[in-house]
Design an enzyme around this catalytic site. Structure first.
Site, PDB file in Angstrom:
ATOM      1  N   HIS A 142      -7.993  91.425 -48.314  1.00  0.00           N
ATOM      2  CA  HIS A 142      -8.286  90.492 -49.455  1.00  0.00           C
ATOM      3  C   HIS A 142      -8.104  88.983 -48.913  1.00  0.00           C
ATOM      4  O   HIS A 142      -8.499  87.917 -49.717  1.00  0.00           O
ATOM      5  CB  HIS A 142      -7.690  90.735 -50.336  1.00  0.00           C
ATOM      6  CG  HIS A 142      -7.963  92.153 -51.039  1.00  0.00           C
ATOM      7  ND1 HIS A 142      -9.141  92.652 -51.531  1.00  0.00           N
ATOM      8  CD2 HIS A 142      -6.843  93.258 -51.689  1.00  0.00           C
ATOM      9  CE1 HIS A 142      -9.285  93.671 -52.009  1.00  0.00           C
ATOM     10  NE2 HIS A 142      -8.058  94.165 -52.014  1.00  0.00           N
ATOM     11  N   ASP A 163     -11.458 100.734 -47.285  1.00  0.00           N
ATOM     12  CA  ASP A 163     -10.553 100.577 -48.464  1.00  0.00           C
ATOM     13  C   ASP A 163     -11.237 100.719 -49.874  1.00  0.00           C
ATOM     14  O   ASP A 163     -12.594 100.351 -49.937  1.00  0.00           O
ATOM     15  CB  ASP A 163      -9.754  99.348 -48.213  1.00  0.00           C
ATOM     16  CG  ASP A 163      -8.619  98.988 -49.441  1.00  0.00           C
ATOM     17  OD1 ASP A 163      -7.560  99.308 -48.902  1.00  0.00           O
ATOM     18  OD2 ASP A 163      -8.842  98.831 -50.567  1.00  0.00           O
ATOM     19  N   HIS A 203     -10.950  98.747 -52.304  1.00  0.00           N
ATOM     20  CA  HIS A 203     -11.189  97.658 -52.880  1.00  0.00           C
ATOM     21  C   HIS A 203     -12.240  96.805 -52.145  1.00  0.00           C
ATOM     22  O   HIS A 203     -12.178  97.033 -50.835  1.00  0.00           O
ATOM     23  CB  HIS A 203      -9.902  97.014 -53.037  1.00  0.00           C
ATOM     24  CG  HIS A 203      -8.999  97.754 -53.972  1.00  0.00           C
ATOM     25  ND1 HIS A 203      -7.839  98.547 -53.702  1.00  0.00           N
ATOM     26  CD2 HIS A 203      -9.085  98.102 -55.433  1.00  0.00           C
ATOM     27  CE1 HIS A 203      -7.301  99.320 -54.511  1.00  0.00           C
ATOM     28  NE2 HIS A 203      -8.000  99.207 -55.548  1.00  0.00           N
ATOM     29  N   ASP A 205      -6.566 104.307 -50.261  1.00  0.00           N
ATOM     30  CA  ASP A 205      -6.516 104.333 -51.927  1.00  0.00           C
ATOM     31  C   ASP A 205      -7.717 104.593 -52.630  1.00  0.00           C
ATOM     32  O   ASP A 205      -7.843 104.800 -53.665  1.00  0.00           O
ATOM     33  CB  ASP A 205      -5.945 102.694 -52.296  1.00  0.00           C
ATOM     34  CG  ASP A 205      -6.974 101.752 -51.622  1.00  0.00           C
ATOM     35  OD1 ASP A 205      -8.036 101.955 -50.955  1.00  0.00           O
ATOM     36  OD2 ASP A 205      -6.457 100.291 -51.748  1.00  0.00           O
TER      37      ASP A 205
HETATM   38 ZN   LIG Z   1      -7.267  98.486 -51.594  1.00  0.00          ZN
END
Ligand SMILES: [Zn+2]
Length: 376
Positions: A143, A180, A182, A268
């Site tokens: 991120h 991931d 996200h 995740d």
């Molecule tokens: Zn994540």
């Protein structure tokens, strides 16, 4: 030749302080102090399970080193690097930029160790010391943008690895595949107009960051076509992810002809993870690792380095990592996944039509990719 493995005890000591889940503790605002969800504990358990299953002993350890400031500046702004250094010099630490990326005392040095370790692993692969590699590092990176930390991330380890491979190892085309749960928004933003880095992200739609990682975000300028997003609906699991791999990721890699594949491996997206609503199982990660490793063998001499990102179930994340490492190394651990009986049904869930529709939408963008990228 064995798979390389990089970890450092200090990475487990990166101190994210107290929090309620992902919100930093604030009794005045009613945020009860508890452990931060991104803590060293789960990653330490990952390391221990690799050890106990015998997989750790079947890999070649690669020593970490600190990334230099000039290496960090290949991706990040001087202001961001200084902020992390200053915040982590405080007795009680601070934040890497967005208020959701705590850094503890000394985290600047730990983050440099994580990033530098990933660079060492890439060098070890490219120089033939190991066949491919896994870096079990934190703080995570995907991120983090050029100028700020975000979503628990400090420095973008995979992006730094890509720039290292180009600057030091003479490689041109690097692919980054982010699994991931996200969106790999930081990686996307760093390479958005760069046709020499193909950034592919599979993630839960509209999860984190909000309103980020849509199919239409496809790169810009010279980089148009070299960013691919697969924003999967909530509840997507084994079947949808493998379909996305076979329909989008592998064909995109084939067209791009990377010289190195980096994988941002977050666990995740697993069924029991508290920070997503996806339904992957340990075998999903095993299968994805096999597919990506196979692609690397066909396309770029097996050169693949996976970099650890998220994964927050203390008890299931380690088994998902075991699955991934088994896929990466081609070796089986000495123990069988104790959750496999329970998750067998989850993995058998068929892909739903609205999941396939999103993947097919991204698949239509794959032909825009060519190996002969325009000069940047
Ligand atoms: Zn994540």
């Amino acid at each position: 030749m064995a798979t390389g493995f990089m970890a450092h005890t200090l990475c487990f000591w990166h101190d994210t302080g107290t929090a309620a889940g992902m919100v930093v503790a604030d009794p005045v605002a009613g945020v009860q102090p508890d452990g931060h969800v991104e803590s060293g504990a789960t990653k330490r358990r990952c390391f221990e399970l690799l050890d106990v299953t015998g997989l750790l002993g079947r890999m070649t350890r690669v020593e970490a080193r600190s990334a230099t400031v000039s290496e960090l500046l290949r991706v990040h702004t001087d202001e961001h690097v200084r902020r992390v250094r200053n915040e982590s010099a405080q007795v009680r630490g601070g934040d890497a930029g967005d208020g959701f990326s705590p850094v503890g005392r000394g985290s600047y040095d730990i983050a440099r160790l994580a990033a530098g370790g990933v660079l060492e692993l890439v060098t070890a692969v490219a120089s033939g010391v190991v066949s491919n590699g896994y870096a079990l590092v934190r703080p995570p990176g995907h991120h983090a943008t050029a100028d700020t930390g975000m979503g628990f991330c400090t420095f973008n380890n995979a992006a730094l690895a890509a720039r290292h491979a180009q600057a030091e190892l003479g490689l041109n085309r690097i692919a980054i595949v982010d699994i991931d749960a996200h969106h790999g928004n930081g990686t996307q933003s760093i390479f958005y107009d760069d046709p020499n880095v193909l950034a592919v992200s599979l993630h839960e739609a509209n999860c984190f960051p909000p309103d980020s990682g849509w199919v239409e975000e496809n790169g810009a300028g010279l980089g148009e076509g070299y960013t691919l997003n697969i924003p999967l609906p909530k509840g997507s699991g084994h079947a949808a992810y493998l379909y996305a791999m076979n329909t989008v990721v592998l064909p995109a890699l084939h067209r791009f002809q990377p010289e190195l594949i980096l994988v941002a491996t977050g666990f995740d997206g697993a069924y029991w993870d508290p920070l997503s609503c996806q339904a992957l199982i340990a075998d999903s990660y095993r299968q994805m690792a096999r597919l990506l490793t196979g692609a690397a063998e066909r396309l770029c001499g097996g050169w693949l380095v996976a970099v650890h990102e998220g994964g927050y179930s203390p008890w299931y994340t380690p088994w998902c990592l075991v699955g991934f490492i088994e896929g990466l190394t081609g070796a089986n651990g000495d123990l069988t996944d104790p959750y496999a009986g329970i998750t067998a049904g989850y993995g058998a869930e068929p892909m739903l039509p609205h999941e396939q529709a999103v993947i097919d939408q991204t698949a239509r963008l794959v032909p825009r990719i060519t190996a002969t990228v325009p000069a940047s």
